[in-house]
Design a protein around this motif. Sequence first.
Motif, PDB file in Angstrom:
ATOM      1  N   LYS A 180      20.962 -15.312  38.265  1.00 38.92           N
ATOM      2  CA  LYS A 180      22.288 -14.765  38.602  1.00 38.92           C
ATOM      3  C   LYS A 180      23.132 -14.578  37.345  1.00 38.92           C
ATOM      4  O   LYS A 180      23.850 -13.586  37.225  1.00 38.92           O
ATOM      5  CB  LYS A 180      22.995 -15.688  39.591  1.00 38.92           C
ATOM      6  N   GLN A 181      23.059 -15.532  36.413  1.00 39.56           N
ATOM      7  CA  GLN A 181      23.819 -15.434  35.164  1.00 39.56           C
ATOM      8  C   GLN A 181      23.397 -14.187  34.388  1.00 39.56           C
ATOM      9  O   GLN A 181      24.236 -13.445  33.897  1.00 39.56           O
ATOM     10  CB  GLN A 181      23.590 -16.676  34.298  1.00 39.56           C
ATOM     11  N   CYS A 182      22.097 -13.955  34.278  1.00 40.45           N
ATOM     12  CA  CYS A 182      21.599 -12.760  33.571  1.00 40.45           C
ATOM     13  C   CYS A 182      22.101 -11.486  34.245  1.00 40.45           C
ATOM     14  O   CYS A 182      22.542 -10.549  33.575  1.00 40.45           O
ATOM     15  CB  CYS A 182      20.073 -12.766  33.521  1.00 40.45           C
ATOM     16  N   LEU A 183      22.059 -11.463  35.560  1.00 43.41           N
ATOM     17  CA  LEU A 183      22.501 -10.289  36.322  1.00 43.41           C
ATOM     18  C   LEU A 183      24.003 -10.066  36.143  1.00 43.41           C
ATOM     19  O   LEU A 183      24.456  -8.937  35.930  1.00 43.41           O
ATOM     20  CB  LEU A 183      22.149 -10.479  37.797  1.00 43.41           C
ATOM     21  N   THR A 241       9.068 -17.026  47.892  1.00 47.65           N
ATOM     22  CA  THR A 241      10.388 -17.229  48.495  1.00 47.65           C
ATOM     23  C   THR A 241      11.490 -16.988  47.476  1.00 47.65           C
ATOM     24  O   THR A 241      12.484 -16.315  47.751  1.00 47.65           O
ATOM     25  CB  THR A 241      10.507 -18.666  49.060  1.00 47.65           C
ATOM     26  N   GLN A 242      11.302 -17.525  46.295  1.00 51.90           N
ATOM     27  CA  GLN A 242      12.293 -17.373  45.243  1.00 51.90           C
ATOM     28  C   GLN A 242      12.414 -15.911  44.799  1.00 51.90           C
ATOM     29  O   GLN A 242      13.525 -15.384  44.662  1.00 51.90           O
ATOM     30  CB  GLN A 242      11.901 -18.252  44.073  1.00 51.90           C
ATOM     31  N   LEU A 243      11.300 -15.249  44.585  1.00 53.42           N
ATOM     32  CA  LEU A 243      11.317 -13.850  44.181  1.00 53.42           C
ATOM     33  C   LEU A 243      11.981 -12.991  45.255  1.00 53.42           C
ATOM     34  O   LEU A 243      12.762 -12.088  44.936  1.00 53.42           O
ATOM     35  CB  LEU A 243       9.899 -13.347  43.894  1.00 53.42           C
ATOM     36  N   SER A 244      11.723 -13.275  46.518  1.00 54.59           N
ATOM     37  CA  SER A 244      12.352 -12.518  47.611  1.00 54.59           C
ATOM     38  C   SER A 244      13.871 -12.640  47.545  1.00 54.59           C
ATOM     39  O   SER A 244      14.587 -11.667  47.787  1.00 54.59           O
ATOM     40  CB  SER A 244      11.843 -13.011  48.967  1.00 54.59           C
ATOM     41  N   GLY A 245      14.367 -13.830  47.218  1.00 56.81           N
ATOM     42  CA  GLY A 245      15.809 -14.034  47.070  1.00 56.81           C
ATOM     43  C   GLY A 245      16.381 -13.205  45.928  1.00 56.81           C
ATOM     44  O   GLY A 245      17.458 -12.617  46.042  1.00 56.81           O
ATOM     45  N   TRP A 246      15.649 -13.139  44.832  1.00 60.25           N
ATOM     46  CA  TRP A 246      16.108 -12.334  43.687  1.00 60.25           C
ATOM     47  C   TRP A 246      16.078 -10.849  44.024  1.00 60.25           C
ATOM     48  O   TRP A 246      16.948 -10.091  43.609  1.00 60.25           O
ATOM     49  CB  TRP A 246      15.257 -12.626  42.459  1.00 60.25           C
ATOM     50  N   GLU A 247      15.064 -10.439  44.787  1.00 62.22           N
ATOM     51  CA  GLU A 247      14.973  -9.034  45.195  1.00 62.22           C
ATOM     52  C   GLU A 247      16.176  -8.652  46.058  1.00 62.22           C
ATOM     53  O   GLU A 247      16.675  -7.528  45.964  1.00 62.22           O
ATOM     54  CB  GLU A 247      13.663  -8.791  45.941  1.00 62.22           C
ATOM     55  N   GLU A 248      16.662  -9.574  46.881  1.00 60.14           N
ATOM     56  CA  GLU A 248      17.859  -9.325  47.684  1.00 60.14           C
ATOM     57  C   GLU A 248      19.074  -9.126  46.785  1.00 60.14           C
ATOM     58  O   GLU A 248      19.915  -8.270  47.035  1.00 60.14           O
ATOM     59  CB  GLU A 248      18.115 -10.480  48.669  1.00 60.14           C
ATOM     60  N   LEU A 249      19.187  -9.934  45.730  1.00 61.86           N
ATOM     61  CA  LEU A 249      20.321  -9.841  44.809  1.00 61.86           C
ATOM     62  C   LEU A 249      20.378  -8.500  44.085  1.00 61.86           C
ATOM     63  O   LEU A 249      21.459  -8.002  43.766  1.00 61.86           O
ATOM     64  CB  LEU A 249      20.254 -10.957  43.761  1.00 61.86           C
ATOM     65  N   VAL A 250      19.222  -7.925  43.810  1.00 65.79           N
ATOM     66  CA  VAL A 250      19.196  -6.666  43.045  1.00 65.79           C
ATOM     67  C   VAL A 250      19.080  -5.423  43.934  1.00 65.79           C
ATOM     68  O   VAL A 250      18.993  -4.314  43.416  1.00 65.79           O
ATOM     69  CB  VAL A 250      18.064  -6.677  41.979  1.00 65.79           C
ATOM     70  N   LYS A 251      19.122  -5.600  45.251  1.00 69.19           N
ATOM     71  CA  LYS A 251      18.995  -4.449  46.164  1.00 69.19           C
ATOM     72  C   LYS A 251      20.003  -3.334  45.899  1.00 69.19           C
ATOM     73  O   LYS A 251      19.656  -2.163  46.004  1.00 69.19           O
ATOM     74  CB  LYS A 251      19.118  -4.919  47.621  1.00 69.19           C
ATOM     75  N   PRO A 252      21.253  -3.669  45.543  1.00 68.15           N
ATOM     76  CA  PRO A 252      22.215  -2.586  45.307  1.00 68.15           C
ATOM     77  C   PRO A 252      21.919  -1.739  44.060  1.00 68.15           C
ATOM     78  O   PRO A 252      22.543  -0.713  43.849  1.00 68.15           O
ATOM     79  CB  PRO A 252      23.554  -3.316  45.114  1.00 68.15           C
ATOM     80  N   PHE A 253      20.990  -2.165  43.246  1.00 68.41           N
ATOM     81  CA  PHE A 253      20.720  -1.507  41.972  1.00 68.41           C
ATOM     82  C   PHE A 253      19.344  -0.842  41.972  1.00 68.41           C
ATOM     83  O   PHE A 253      18.480  -1.190  42.755  1.00 68.41           O
ATOM     84  CB  PHE A 253      20.788  -2.521  40.829  1.00 68.41           C
TER      85      PHE A 253
END
Length: 195
Positions: free
Chosen positions: A103-106, A135-147
């Motif tokens: 999240k910090q990098c994003l 599971t962790q990667l899926s969470g990160w994929e959700e965070l970057v969905k708008p991009f």
Amino acid sequence: LLLECLSARAPIESLLDVGAHYSVSNDYANVVRKIAKRYDGIDILNDSEASLVLDNFYVANAVGFDYPLKKYEVVVCISTIEHAGVSTYKRDNIKEEQNKLFKQCLELTEKYLWISFPVGQQYVYPGELSIITETQLSGWEELVKPFKTRQRFFYNQGPQAGHPWYEHAKREAALRVPYVDFVGNQSICLMEVEI
């Protein structure tokens, strides 16, 4: 691959290298230096050579650090996130520390994030690294969905023995690869995010 992607975006106004000790010790920092007008880096390991290449080198935990710029045009995090919470800054909840770093990098990225990390079955190599799970990667994929995001997966039969990396498109297969101590990580993900 990193240098190709960064060269295509040159010149870069500002670049933050999370885990910059690795960049300097593997000599690609000198190439990045030529295309980034401002090149800052952060690592928990001190590197006397880093100050010769980077504009600013911070010895600190990348999570929660008070960066001089609120945003960097480009943020790179190469084979670093898997160490968050495991090595020098040990934490009880490793996955939480890794999620904070992602999240910090994003949040620090103004235009482009380039991040690579090992993926596969749950495994912690004590004091060294923790594999990023499905599971962790899926969470990160959700965070970057708008991009605009591009994921690439690579497989290797033995990185410690110098075997080459092969790109493939099988996310499910990449996330099921076990970590083998004497072989090393055999599956990595490269994520490119354009904000």
